[in-house]
Design a protein around this motif. Structure first.
Motif, PDB file in Angstrom:
ATOM      1  N   TYR A  66       0.852  -1.180   0.000  1.00  0.00           N
ATOM      2  CA  TYR A  66       0.000   0.000   0.000  1.00  0.00           C
ATOM      3  C   TYR A  66       0.892   1.235   0.000  1.00  0.00           C
ATOM      4  O   TYR A  66       2.036   1.184   0.425  1.00  0.00           O
ATOM      5  N   LEU A  67       0.358   2.339  -0.477  1.00  0.00           N
ATOM      6  CA  LEU A  67       1.048   3.617  -0.427  1.00  0.00           C
ATOM      7  C   LEU A  67       0.294   4.534   0.522  1.00  0.00           C
ATOM      8  O   LEU A  67      -0.924   4.669   0.419  1.00  0.00           O
ATOM      9  N   VAL A  68       1.018   5.145   1.441  1.00  0.00           N
ATOM     10  CA  VAL A  68       0.448   6.081   2.399  1.00  0.00           C
ATOM     11  C   VAL A  68       0.959   7.464   2.030  1.00  0.00           C
ATOM     12  O   VAL A  68       2.162   7.720   2.036  1.00  0.00           O
ATOM     13  N   LYS A  69       0.036   8.353   1.684  1.00  0.00           N
ATOM     14  CA  LYS A  69       0.387   9.721   1.277  1.00  0.00           C
ATOM     15  C   LYS A  69      -0.115  10.684   2.351  1.00  0.00           C
ATOM     16  O   LYS A  69      -1.297  10.695   2.671  1.00  0.00           O
ATOM     17  N   VAL A  70       0.798  11.461   2.903  1.00  0.00           N
ATOM     18  CA  VAL A  70       0.457  12.447   3.930  1.00  0.00           C
ATOM     19  C   VAL A  70       0.743  13.836   3.347  1.00  0.00           C
ATOM     20  O   VAL A  70       1.843  14.099   2.880  1.00  0.00           O
ATOM     21  N   THR A  71      -0.287  14.696   3.390  1.00  0.00           N
ATOM     22  CA  THR A  71      -0.168  16.030   2.816  1.00  0.00           C
ATOM     23  C   THR A  71      -0.508  17.085   3.868  1.00  0.00           C
ATOM     24  O   THR A  71      -1.499  16.949   4.589  1.00  0.00           O
ATOM     25  N   THR A  72       0.342  18.104   3.961  1.00  0.00           N
ATOM     26  CA  THR A  72       0.078  19.284   4.778  1.00  0.00           C
ATOM     27  C   THR A  72       0.292  20.490   3.875  1.00  0.00           C
ATOM     28  O   THR A  72       0.598  20.339   2.696  1.00  0.00           O
ATOM     29  N   THR A  76       4.388  17.169   1.126  1.00  0.00           N
ATOM     30  CA  THR A  76       3.771  15.877   0.850  1.00  0.00           C
ATOM     31  C   THR A  76       4.834  14.802   0.955  1.00  0.00           C
ATOM     32  O   THR A  76       5.947  14.972   0.464  1.00  0.00           O
ATOM     33  N   THR A  77       4.483  13.705   1.613  1.00  0.00           N
ATOM     34  CA  THR A  77       5.373  12.551   1.675  1.00  0.00           C
ATOM     35  C   THR A  77       4.561  11.304   1.367  1.00  0.00           C
ATOM     36  O   THR A  77       3.384  11.213   1.718  1.00  0.00           O
ATOM     37  N   THR A  78       5.199  10.356   0.696  1.00  0.00           N
ATOM     38  CA  THR A  78       4.557   9.084   0.385  1.00  0.00           C
ATOM     39  C   THR A  78       5.469   7.968   0.865  1.00  0.00           C
ATOM     40  O   THR A  78       6.665   7.985   0.597  1.00  0.00           O
ATOM     41  N   GLN A  79       4.869   7.022   1.588  1.00  0.00           N
ATOM     42  CA  GLN A  79       5.643   5.899   2.110  1.00  0.00           C
ATOM     43  C   GLN A  79       4.978   4.590   1.713  1.00  0.00           C
ATOM     44  O   GLN A  79       3.744   4.509   1.650  1.00  0.00           O
ATOM     45  N   GLN A  80       5.800   3.588   1.460  1.00  0.00           N
ATOM     46  CA  GLN A  80       5.259   2.260   1.171  1.00  0.00           C
ATOM     47  C   GLN A  80       4.968   1.541   2.470  1.00  0.00           C
ATOM     48  O   GLN A  80       5.681   1.691   3.458  1.00  0.00           O
ATOM     49  N   LEU A  81       3.927   0.732   2.422  1.00  0.00           N
ATOM     50  CA  LEU A  81       3.523  -0.065   3.566  1.00  0.00           C
ATOM     51  C   LEU A  81       3.189  -1.465   3.073  1.00  0.00           C
ATOM     52  O   LEU A  81       2.483  -1.613   2.078  1.00  0.00           O
ATOM     53  N   VAL A  82       3.731  -2.488   3.716  1.00  0.00           N
ATOM     54  CA  VAL A  82       3.435  -3.874   3.338  1.00  0.00           C
ATOM     55  C   VAL A  82       2.699  -4.529   4.481  1.00  0.00           C
ATOM     56  O   VAL A  82       3.153  -4.512   5.629  1.00  0.00           O
TER      57      VAL A  82
END
Length: 85
Positions: A66-72, A76-82
């Protein structure tokens, strides 16, 4: 500045735990996408210049990446999650 920590907790049920820390008042948008690019969850957090913990139940989510995108504002940062069961 924004500090983000993501953890998958498996007991007693599967959940995602997000920990946010910031020294500013700001709004966060957290979007989670599956590997096909489909948006499966959106959360909004109003930070008050302190710490905030968000927990999401993922019991029904299949194993996979999954990709987790955090925006303020301005960041913006995107991190992978398994998720593996």
């Amino acid at each position: 500045h924004l500090f983000l920590f993501i953890d998958v907790v498996s007991a007693p049920y599967c959940r995602l735990k997000f920990e946010f820390r910031t020294d500013q008042n700001q709004q966060l948008q957290i979007e989670i996408f599956n590997v096909a690019g489909q948006l499966i969850n959106t959360s909004h957090v109003n930070m008050d210049g302190a710490e905030y913990i968000l927990s999401l139940d993922i019991n029904t989510w299949p194993s996979g990446m999954y990709l987790v995108k955090v925006t303020t504002e301005g960041y913006t940062t995107t991190q992978q999650l398994v998720i593996s069961r």
